[in-house]
Design an enzyme around this catalytic site. Structure first.
Site, PDB file in Angstrom:
ATOM      1  N   SER A  85     -12.630   2.129  -8.387  1.00 28.95           N
ATOM      2  CA  SER A  85     -12.872   2.861  -7.199  1.00 28.95           C
ATOM      3  C   SER A  85     -14.070   2.347  -6.705  1.00 28.95           C
ATOM      4  O   SER A  85     -15.178   2.241  -7.694  1.00 28.95           O
ATOM      5  CB  SER A  85     -12.650   4.482  -7.290  1.00 28.95           C
ATOM      6  OG  SER A  85     -13.231   5.084  -5.971  1.00 28.95           O
ATOM      7  N   TYR A  98     -13.793  12.136 -11.916  1.00 25.96           N
ATOM      8  CA  TYR A  98     -13.177  10.989 -11.509  1.00 25.96           C
ATOM      9  C   TYR A  98     -14.224   9.735 -11.593  1.00 25.96           C
ATOM     10  O   TYR A  98     -14.021   8.735 -11.829  1.00 25.96           O
ATOM     11  CB  TYR A  98     -12.962  11.049 -10.152  1.00 25.96           C
ATOM     12  CG  TYR A  98     -12.027   9.980  -9.437  1.00 25.96           C
ATOM     13  CD1 TYR A  98     -10.804   9.500  -9.832  1.00 25.96           C
ATOM     14  CD2 TYR A  98     -12.777   8.949  -8.461  1.00 25.96           C
ATOM     15  CE1 TYR A  98      -9.996   8.531  -9.038  1.00 25.96           C
ATOM     16  CE2 TYR A  98     -11.977   8.135  -7.627  1.00 25.96           C
ATOM     17  CZ  TYR A  98     -10.664   7.704  -8.125  1.00 25.96           C
ATOM     18  OH  TYR A  98      -9.971   6.735  -7.709  1.00 25.96           O
TER      19      TYR A  98
HETATM   20  N1  LIG Z   1      -6.274   6.353  -2.065  1.00 32.00           N
HETATM   21  C1  LIG Z   1      -7.643   6.204  -2.256  1.00 32.00           C
HETATM   22  O1  LIG Z   1      -8.333   6.320  -1.197  1.00 32.00           O
HETATM   23  C2  LIG Z   1      -8.250   5.682  -3.480  1.00 32.00           C
HETATM   24  C3  LIG Z   1      -9.458   5.061  -3.566  1.00 32.00           C
HETATM   25  C4  LIG Z   1      -9.946   4.358  -4.698  1.00 32.00           C
HETATM   26  C5  LIG Z   1      -9.169   4.337  -5.729  1.00 32.00           C
HETATM   27  N2  LIG Z   1      -7.837   4.886  -5.604  1.00 32.00           N
HETATM   28  C6  LIG Z   1      -7.272   4.534  -6.706  1.00 32.00           C
HETATM   29  O2  LIG Z   1      -5.853   4.076  -6.621  1.00 32.00           O
HETATM   30  C7  LIG Z   1      -4.758   4.559  -7.451  1.00 32.00           C
HETATM   31  C8  LIG Z   1      -3.823   5.411  -6.511  1.00 32.00           C
HETATM   32  O3  LIG Z   1      -3.456   4.701  -5.614  1.00 32.00           O
HETATM   33  P1  LIG Z   1      -2.733   5.062  -4.313  1.00 32.00           P
HETATM   34  O4  LIG Z   1      -3.879   5.655  -3.349  1.00 32.00           O
HETATM   35  O5  LIG Z   1      -1.844   3.674  -4.006  1.00 32.00           O
HETATM   36  O6  LIG Z   1      -1.957   6.436  -4.734  1.00 32.00           O
HETATM   37  P2  LIG Z   1      -0.324   6.848  -4.059  1.00 32.00           P
HETATM   38  O7  LIG Z   1      -0.649   8.161  -3.837  1.00 32.00           O
HETATM   39  O8  LIG Z   1       0.069   6.210  -2.841  1.00 32.00           O
HETATM   40  O9  LIG Z   1       0.524   6.622  -5.259  1.00 32.00           O
HETATM   41  C9  LIG Z   1       0.273   7.007  -6.384  1.00 32.00           C
HETATM   42  C10 LIG Z   1       1.512   6.980  -7.320  1.00 32.00           C
HETATM   43  O10 LIG Z   1       1.376   7.213  -8.819  1.00 32.00           O
HETATM   44  C11 LIG Z   1       2.529   8.005  -9.221  1.00 32.00           C
HETATM   45  N3  LIG Z   1       2.056   8.545 -10.299  1.00 32.00           N
HETATM   46  C12 LIG Z   1       1.604   9.761 -10.409  1.00 32.00           C
HETATM   47  N4  LIG Z   1       1.027  10.272 -11.628  1.00 32.00           N
HETATM   48  C13 LIG Z   1       2.106   9.288 -12.447  1.00 32.00           C
HETATM   49  C14 LIG Z   1       2.088   9.533 -13.801  1.00 32.00           C
HETATM   50  N5  LIG Z   1       1.569  10.281 -14.728  1.00 32.00           N
HETATM   51  N6  LIG Z   1       2.834   8.460 -14.405  1.00 32.00           N
HETATM   52  C15 LIG Z   1       3.501   7.346 -13.594  1.00 32.00           C
HETATM   53  N7  LIG Z   1       3.196   7.271 -12.175  1.00 32.00           N
HETATM   54  C16 LIG Z   1       2.470   8.518 -11.723  1.00 32.00           C
HETATM   55  C17 LIG Z   1       3.021   8.647  -8.076  1.00 32.00           C
HETATM   56  O11 LIG Z   1       4.281   9.087  -8.208  1.00 32.00           O
HETATM   57  C18 LIG Z   1       2.887   7.708  -6.785  1.00 32.00           C
HETATM   58  O12 LIG Z   1       3.842   6.981  -6.542  1.00 32.00           O
HETATM   59  C19 LIG Z   1      -5.580   5.360  -8.471  1.00 32.00           C
HETATM   60  O13 LIG Z   1      -6.057   4.719  -9.410  1.00 32.00           O
HETATM   61  C20 LIG Z   1      -6.656   5.887  -7.752  1.00 32.00           C
HETATM   62  O14 LIG Z   1      -7.702   6.346  -8.624  1.00 32.00           O
HETATM   63  C21 LIG Z   1      -7.611   5.455  -4.621  1.00 32.00           C
END
Ligand SMILES: NC(=O)c1ccc[n+]([C@@H]2O[C@H](COP(=O)([O-])OP(=O)(O)OC[C@H]3O[C@@H](n4cnc5c(N)ncnc54)[C@H](O)[C@@H]3O)[C@@H](O)[C@H]2O)c1
Length: 259
Positions: free
Chosen positions: A141, A154
């Site tokens: 991130s 985080y």
């Molecule tokens: N969205 C943002 O702004 C952002 C920014 C930087 C980094 N990230 C990183 O991106 C990743 C998340 O991605 P996103 O934003 O596409 O999220 P999202 O909310 O669209 O999807 C997250 C998915 O993770 C699954 N999940 C949650 N807990 C779980 C578990 N214990 N086991 C298996 N699956 C699980 C959920 O069911 C969901 O489908 C993370 O690593 C997050 O730190 C997100």
């Protein structure tokens, strides 16, 4: 096609960037294991891929459980015969504050952001080695590059992932296993809503989670959050052979936020 005959895993692929990546990788010729806690979401992504003529399986479970984080590698090789890449995308926002921190929230965030990813990595390395090389990709991130005042735990986790990428990339370079990370800024997914409205974060008066999402995007030089597909495009490049001389990189995909 940029991933012709490649076999890979995408974690947290039921939604957001992971979903966009799984769909895109399959369209580029990869066979993809769609890993998620949410069974219905994972099946929906697999349906979308197979209806478009691609190959995918759903693997449903909680990646905080070591056995599942490990088994996804075995299940993928059993289904498709080998492993070429893993996008360790799963993560957790963690608590917004350290004053009054509930240590269970710390454990949850560290288990998902760091431990589960390490367990999957440990299981994947022998398979990548057996294939003569491959690609490990992580989702860090911008909070793993510059830190965010809203996310102390985080920050620790994502700085850790960037450190892991640097270290692993050097350790496995001679074995042709490339190790990189994407570092998204605010990206328009459900998790961004969780970020801005965590139970221990203070919503400014008059703000809603949606207004804060827009505000967060507005603070980026490009003036908007990323679309999940824009992060998936960067992931595709780093996994593909086009990035054959790139390892140890934590690539910001952030509309200029860390410039
Ligand atoms: N969205 C943002 O702004 C952002 C920014 C930087 C980094 N990230 C990183 O991106 C990743 C998340 O991605 P996103 O934003 O596409 O999220 P999202 O909310 O669209 O999807 C997250 C998915 O993770 C699954 N999940 C949650 N807990 C779980 C578990 N214990 N086991 C298996 N699956 C699980 C959920 O069911 C969901 O489908 C993370 O690593 C997050 O730190 C997100």
């Amino acid at each position: 096609m940029r991933l012709q005959n490649k076999i890979g895993i995408v974690t947290a692929a039921g939604s957001g960037m992971g979903r966009a990546g799984a769909v895109r990788f399959a369209r580029e010729g990869a066979s993809v294991a769609v890993v998620d806690l949410d069974e219905a979401a994972a099946n929906t992504v697999v349906d979308e891929i197979t209806k478009a003529g691609g190959r995918a399986i759903a693997l449903t479970g909680d990646l905080r459980k070591d056995a599942f984080a490990r088994d996804i590698v075995r299940e993928t090789t059993r289904a498709f015969g080998a492993l070429d890449f893993v996008w360790n995308h799963v993560g957790h926002p963690g608590p917004a504050a350290i004053e009054g921190l509930d240590w269970k929230d710390y454990d949850l965030a560290m288990d998902l952001n760091v431990r589960s990813v390490l367990v999957t990595t440990e299981a994947a390395l022998p398979e990548l080695r057996a294939r003569g090389g491959g690609a490990l990709l992580y989702t860090a991130s911008t909070s793993g590059l510059t830190g965010s005042q809203f996310s102390p735990v985080y920050n620790i986790a994502k700085f850790g992932i960037v450190g892991l990428v640097h270290g692993l990339s050097k350790r496995y370079a001679r074995e042709k296993i490339r190790v990189n990370a994407v570092c998204p800024g605010p990206t328009d997914t459900p998790m961004l809503r969780v970020f801005v409205a965590r139970p221990d974060s203070q919503l400014p008066p008059g703000e809603t989670p949606e207004s804060l999402v827009q505000k967060r995007g507005g603070q980026v030089p490009m003036g908007r959050p990323a679309r999940p597909e824009e992060v998936a495009n960067a992931a595709l490049f780093l996994i593909s052979d086009e990035a054959s001389y790139i390892t140890g990189v934590a690539l910001p995909v952030d509309g200029g936020a860390t410039a």
